[in-house]
Design an enzyme around this catalytic site. Structure first.
Site, mmCIF file in Angstrom:
data_model
loop_
_atom_site.group_PDB
_atom_site.id
_atom_site.type_symbol
_atom_site.label_atom_id
_atom_site.label_comp_id
_atom_site.label_asym_id
_atom_site.label_seq_id
_atom_site.Cartn_x
_atom_site.Cartn_y
_atom_site.Cartn_z
ATOM 1 C CG ASP A 48 3.291 -20.570 17.153
ATOM 2 O OD1 ASP A 48 2.952 -19.927 16.011
ATOM 3 O OD2 ASP A 48 3.942 -20.508 18.017
ATOM 4 C CE LYS A 101 6.489 -18.784 21.254
ATOM 5 N NZ LYS A 101 7.267 -18.725 20.176
ATOM 6 C CD GLU A 160 9.908 -20.741 20.008
ATOM 7 O OE1 GLU A 160 10.528 -20.134 19.377
ATOM 8 O OE2 GLU A 160 9.198 -21.138 20.044
ATOM 9 C CE LYS A 218 14.168 -24.593 12.177
ATOM 10 N NZ LYS A 218 14.524 -23.338 12.328
ATOM 11 C CG HIS A 242 7.114 -25.487 12.924
ATOM 12 N ND1 HIS A 242 6.908 -25.176 11.732
ATOM 13 C CD2 HIS A 242 7.151 -24.121 13.655
ATOM 14 C CE1 HIS A 242 6.942 -23.914 11.593
ATOM 15 N NE2 HIS A 242 6.904 -23.473 12.822
ATOM 16 C CE LYS A 256 2.885 -21.678 12.438
ATOM 17 N NZ LYS A 256 3.843 -20.591 12.966
ATOM 18 C CG ASP A 283 6.571 -26.500 8.574
ATOM 19 O OD1 ASP A 283 7.878 -25.885 9.276
ATOM 20 O OD2 ASP A 283 5.951 -27.405 9.238
ATOM 21 C CG HIS A 284 10.418 -21.649 9.694
ATOM 22 N ND1 HIS A 284 9.523 -21.491 10.317
ATOM 23 C CD2 HIS A 284 11.712 -21.550 10.440
ATOM 24 C CE1 HIS A 284 9.786 -21.587 11.711
ATOM 25 N NE2 HIS A 284 10.982 -21.859 11.843
ATOM 26 N NE ARG A 288 -3.623 -1.542 2.449
ATOM 27 C CZ ARG A 288 -4.836 -1.385 3.263
ATOM 28 N NH1 ARG A 288 -5.137 -0.364 4.044
ATOM 29 N NH2 ARG A 288 -5.671 -2.534 3.609
HETATM 30 C C1 BG6 Z 1 7.191 -20.044 14.034
HETATM 31 C C2 BG6 Z 1 6.351 -19.710 15.596
HETATM 32 O O1 BG6 Z 1 6.606 -20.765 13.463
HETATM 33 O O2 BG6 Z 1 8.332 -20.796 14.674
HETATM 34 C C3 BG6 Z 1 6.980 -19.028 16.474
HETATM 35 O O3 BG6 Z 1 5.245 -18.889 14.879
HETATM 36 C C4 BG6 Z 1 8.456 -19.962 16.719
HETATM 37 O O4 BG6 Z 1 6.185 -19.053 17.648
HETATM 38 C C5 BG6 Z 1 9.090 -20.111 15.504
HETATM 39 O O5 BG6 Z 1 9.205 -18.889 17.810
HETATM 40 C C6 BG6 Z 1 10.211 -21.281 15.731
HETATM 41 O O6 BG6 Z 1 11.129 -21.363 14.903
HETATM 42 P P1 BG6 Z 1 12.520 -21.477 14.936
HETATM 43 O O7 BG6 Z 1 12.989 -21.832 13.562
HETATM 44 O O8 BG6 Z 1 13.079 -20.474 15.706
HETATM 45 O O9 BG6 Z 1 12.768 -22.816 15.818
#
Ligand code: BG6
Length: 499
Positions: free
Chosen positions: A233, A339, A214, A180, A238, A146, A175-176, A39
């Site tokens: 989440d 967390k 985390e 990895k 993941h 996601k 899905d990141h 925008r």
């Molecule tokens: C994300 C979550 O998809 O993955 C976050 O929304 C989380 O809450 C994160 O912190 C963790 O990713 P990584 O790569 O730091 O383990």
């Protein structure tokens, strides 16, 4: 590459650095362009300046000025509101201009770096503008990230809406975790080593633990997280992605669909939890104020900004899942994530069964004195794989001690990808969908999580917060394994394992 939401954080922190690495390594064609859509009223030059100021820090010392400037020259900008149908006509016009001017093939990758509520609308408009039509050998692909829905029904709705605009083969769901290296390496470890796979089953394995711990809290994402919670989440995406790679059967080729078929099959083989089982096989927790190992005082979750003062959202979730297959019958998979735990680490623990230890029966040992072998896949940090086994402590009497064989990435490889996103972008550009999630895989994940969500929302918690920040989650999380005579592996790097 067209980025919707080009003014946002994802673009600045991840996508532009990834494009930079791809350009630097000559992994994109000479005729390549990025078109940011947002925008903001910017022109090409102003957008480049913005990125110059905003993305450099995410590349750091590795930035090579010549390559960076070369990359910036490929970047363009189109101001526009992506809910406005006229914008897509302008987009089509701009894409035609760019491709014709540089003699590019009209292959388009649309990256929707926007909140998920816009995914369906943008896809529909792209379709209406004819921008998703693949013809004459040219491809059109859409990347989304996601959350893919917030329960089974919404995930199905999202998939249906996307399929109305394009074919499944054009959708690349990130899905990141699959980006990895250490997660991808699980496939290589299991299927490229003839000694590993024969003992990867119920005859040898007692149970499997998958932990994503985390130490951070919600870090300014309260408004999203308070709606989502730890379960949504992390688990359907993941943790189940990791589980499916750990537990899948070998596919008969490295073809994307062959691999993804196996991953979905194993998710479908997990016993869905009945409502009664949810009570015994799932645990939720929320952190209250606490003190981290380094002495920092951390406020409780309910004190985070944009989190309700009486929030019932979980910041810790653990599940025990059983897989109905010949390979895994009777082998529990324990999953946990949270967390504000004492450390940041992601690992898979393969706990082997006790051996009979007959030879050592009379000398010194109770069975428990000889710990079972443990294989630990350290996905992050300190990436590597360790195997614990028992050895004779040198000396006159027979004493056993546990020792470790340890593989560390750092000792062998120095070309780890820098953001993870460049692998995924490159795969999408080359049409390799192996590391992206298919619609059926997403739905299979939600099918497992839905009963837990149902029970949790029907039975609101009364004891939140139930763990202090900096501790290992609620006691029930420990009990989940203790009841079965097991325990979570202590984190070696985290100095503490108290609850
Ligand atoms: C994300 C979550 O998809 O993955 C976050 O929304 C989380 O809450 C994160 O912190 C963790 O990713 P990584 O790569 O730091 O383990």
């Amino acid at each position: 590459m067209v980025i919707f939401g080009a003014g946002g954080d994802l673009t600045r922190r991840k996508l532009i650095p990834a494009v930079y690495y791809l350009c630097r390594d000559r992994l994109v064609p000479e005729q390549f362009a990025v078109l940011g859509v947002d925008r903001r009223e910017l022109d090409d030059e102003a957008f480049r300046e913005r990125l110059d100021g905003g993305s450099r820090e995410f590349i750091g010392a590795e930035l090579d000025t010549a390559n960076w400037q070369r990359m910036l020259q490929c970047v363009h900008f189109l101001p526009g509101d992506f809910t406005d149908p006229d914008m897509y006509q302008r987009l089509a016009g701009r894409l035609a201009e760019l491709t014709e001017a540089d003699g590019m093939a009209p292959n388009f990758l649309f990256y929707l770096a926007t909140p998920p509520r816009f995914f369906a609308g943008i896809s529909t408009q792209l379709d209406r503008a004819g921008l998703l039509e693949e013809s004459g050998g040219n491809w059109r692909r859409v990347i989304i990230e996601k959350p893919f829905g917030n329960d089974l029904q919404s995930a199905r709705d999202m998939n249906r809406q996307l399929h109305e605009a394009m074919d499944e083969h054009q959708i690349y769901r990130i899905d990141h975790y699959l980006g990895k290296e250490t997660v991808q390496n699980i496939l290589a470890f299991r299927f490229a080593n003839s000694t590993i796979e024969p003992i990867w089953n119920r005859q040898y394995i007692d149970h499997v633990q998958i932990t994503v711990s985390e130490s951070i809290g919600v870090e300014g994402r309260g408004s999203y997280y308070d709606q989502s919670g730890a379960l949504r989440d992390m688990i359907p995406n993941h943790l189940l992605a990791v589980l499916s790679i750990v537990a899948m059967e070998p596919s008969n080729s490295f073809n994307a669909d062959a691999i993804r078929d196996e991953q979905t099959k194993v998710l479908r083989a997990i016993q869905p939890l009945s409502h009664d089982e949810v009570l015994t096989s799932s645990v939720r927790g929320q952190y209250g104020p606490g003190i981290l190992a380094d002495g920092t005082r951390v406020p409780g979750y309910r004190e985070e900004s944009e989190v309700a003062a009486d929030s019932k959202t979980e910041t810790y979730a653990a599940l025990k899942l059983m897989i109905d297959s010949w390979r895994w019958a009777g082998v529990p998979f324990y999953l946990r994530t949270g967390k504000s735990l004492p450390g940041r680490f992601t690992e898979v623990v393969i706990q082997y069964k006790h051996g009979p230890n007959i030879m050592f029966r009379d000398s010194l040992l109770k069975r428990e004195d000889v710990p079972p072998n443990t294989l630990v896949l350290r996905l992050q940090p300190n990436e590597g794989i360790g195997m614990n086994f028992n050895a004779k402590v040198p000396g006159h009497s027979t004493h056993l001690g546990t020792v470790q064989m340890n593989f560390r990435y750092d000792d062998y490889f120095d070309n780890a990808p820098t953001t993870g996103y460049e692998t995924l972008l490159h795969d999408c550009m080359t049409g390799d969908a192996t590391l992206f999630k298919r619609a059926d895989n997403i739905e299979a994940g939600w099918e497992l999580v839905d009963p837990v969500l149902e029970v949790w929302s029907a039975l609101p918690v009364r004891d939140f917060p139930n763990y202090a920040a900096g501790t290992w989650g609620p006691t029930a999380g420990e009990q989940l394994l203790k009841r079965d005579g097991r325990e979570w592996r202590a984190c070696e790097a985290c100095h503490t394992n108290v609850t």
